[in-house]
Scaffold this motif. Structure first.
Motif, short mmCIF file in Angstrom:
data_model
loop_
_atom_site.label_atom_id
_atom_site.label_comp_id
_atom_site.label_asym_id
_atom_site.label_seq_id
_atom_site.Cartn_x
_atom_site.Cartn_y
_atom_site.Cartn_z
N LYS A 205 0.80 -1.22 0.00
CA LYS A 205 0.00 0.00 0.00
C LYS A 205 0.83 1.28 0.00
O LYS A 205 1.86 1.35 0.67
N CYS A 207 -1.52 3.90 0.44
CA CYS A 207 -2.52 4.31 1.43
C CYS A 207 -3.80 3.54 1.16
O CYS A 207 -3.95 2.88 0.12
N ASP A 208 -4.72 3.61 2.10
CA ASP A 208 -6.08 3.11 1.90
C ASP A 208 -6.93 4.25 1.37
O ASP A 208 -6.65 5.43 1.64
N ARG A 210 -11.04 5.39 1.04
CA ARG A 210 -12.47 5.16 1.31
C ARG A 210 -13.27 6.03 0.35
O ARG A 210 -13.11 7.25 0.34
N SER A 225 -2.66 5.08 6.11
CA SER A 225 -2.49 3.94 7.01
C SER A 225 -1.04 3.50 7.17
O SER A 225 -0.69 2.81 8.14
N ASP A 234 -4.43 -3.06 8.54
CA ASP A 234 -5.84 -2.68 8.74
C ASP A 234 -5.87 -1.33 9.43
O ASP A 234 -5.48 -1.21 10.60
N TRP A 235 -6.31 -0.29 8.72
CA TRP A 235 -6.24 1.07 9.27
C TRP A 235 -7.14 1.27 10.48
O TRP A 235 -6.96 2.20 11.24
N ASP A 273 -14.16 0.35 -0.26
CA ASP A 273 -12.78 0.32 0.23
C ASP A 273 -11.85 -0.06 -0.91
O ASP A 273 -11.97 -1.14 -1.50
N VAL A 275 -7.52 0.19 -2.22
CA VAL A 275 -6.12 0.37 -1.82
C VAL A 275 -5.38 1.00 -2.99
O VAL A 275 -5.53 0.56 -4.14
N TYR A 282 -5.08 1.41 -8.30
CA TYR A 282 -6.16 1.28 -7.33
C TYR A 282 -6.72 -0.15 -7.37
O TYR A 282 -7.05 -0.67 -8.44
#
Length: 317
Positions: A205, A207-208, A210, A225, A234-235, A273, A275, A282
């Motif tokens: 990653k 980042c995550d 949303r 994250s 897991d953020w 969700d 990543v 993505y």
């Protein structure tokens, strides 16, 4: 009038209440665990087919312009003095009333309760995402030890629940976070066989992300994250209030995929969700058709509550 079907502890619904009040729009918040304290009158042959009386407020179902099925809970029994058998009977009867209510308002919901139920199907989500052209990490859902062990041995992988991320026992809850799985031993065979688990290739990653879809609007948030080891897989782990959130603009192609997926799942709202990997790609993980969003609005200032009320008003026209 707008109906909010939820429970009394749902903070997210509070945001909608504030927005409706700000606009001067009439609404009823129905905390469904308290439904047994209401009075209902159903007359299929009458002009006023379905009438509710909640906390002294009387309303007819015909007056509901649109509804937000948020987080309703099972009704509580009308009296603690009743025998367990009678309590169970009463809960079942009031639950039947709720199902009839969901049906009666079909076509008026932001997301239909039945569309939500269908969209929560994780294997379906993954198949639909792949069919649309999302990048999806190689995935196995299984309780077969040999199959799971071979999958995990092939490449770095993570494991996560298929349905429930919260295990409750004795009044206490434990969250099952997404975790790295470095390898399975023969001593794990019995545990693996207990229930299916989602095994998935780990994405490296950046980042995550949303993505909150409301109608035709997209609110994308980068969750940084990778700033701590605790949140790197897991953020949500550690519930860190200092975890940076940033409003971002998704590439047009990814936006189109997000909109297409929510529509294909018959949703007007979806919390997706993704990543973003270190190469700028993505990856789709999942969509929650009734996901949380209030913390995103609070952290970024994005007007998600306003967008939801816009959708409700549009449905009510």
């Amino acid at each position: 009038m707008f109906l909010l079907a939820t429970n009394k502890r749902d903070i997210t619904t509070d945001f909608i209440v504030l927005e409706l009040e700000r606009r001067g729009l009439p609404f009823l918040r129905l905390n469904t665990e308290e439904l047994a304290g209401a009075r209902i009158r159903l007359r299929p042959q009458g002009l006023r087919f379905w009438e509710f009386e909640v906390d002294g407020t009387v309303f007819n179902l015909d007056a509901v312009q649109a509804g937000y099925y948020r987080r309703p809970q099972s009704p509580l029994p009308p009296s603690a003095t009743l025998s367990p058998l009678v309590q169970s009977y009463c809960v079942d009867e009031w639950s039947a009333v709720l199902r009839s209510l969901w049906n009666a308002l079909e076509g008026k919901w932001l997301n239909s309760p039945f569309a939500i139920l269908r969209a929560e199907d994780k294997p379906r989500q993954l198949r639909e995402a792949l069919a649309l052209g999302f990048d999806v990490p190689d995935t196995l859902i299984s309780n077969d030890f040999e199959c799971a062990s071979a999958f995990v041995d092939e490449a770095p992988s993570i494991g996560k629940p298929l349905r429930r991320a919260l295990v409750e026992q004795g009044g206490h809850g434990e969250v099952l976070f997404t975790s790295r799985i470095s390898g399975l031993q023969h001593g794990d065979a019995e545990a693996v066989a207990i229930a299916p688990v989602i095994y998935q290739r780990e994405v490296v990653k950046a980042c995550d992300v949303r993505v909150t879809v409301v109608g035709d609007r997209i609110f994308a948030t980068a969750i940084h994250s990778q700033s701590t080891d605790e949140t790197s897989v897991d953020w949500r782990k550690g519930a860190r209030p200092d975890l940076a959130h940033e409003a971002i603009e998704l590439p047009d192609s990814v936006q189109r995929l997000c909109l297409s997926l929510t529509r294909r799942l018959d949703l007007s709202f979806g919390a997706i969700d993704l990543v973003l990997d270190t190469a700028g790609r993505y990856w789709f993980l999942e969509i929650n058709p009734n996901g949380q969003w209030a913390w995103i609005e609070r952290r970024t200032g994005m007007p998600i509550a306003s967008a939801i009320v816009d959708c409700l008003v549009e449905k009510g026209l």
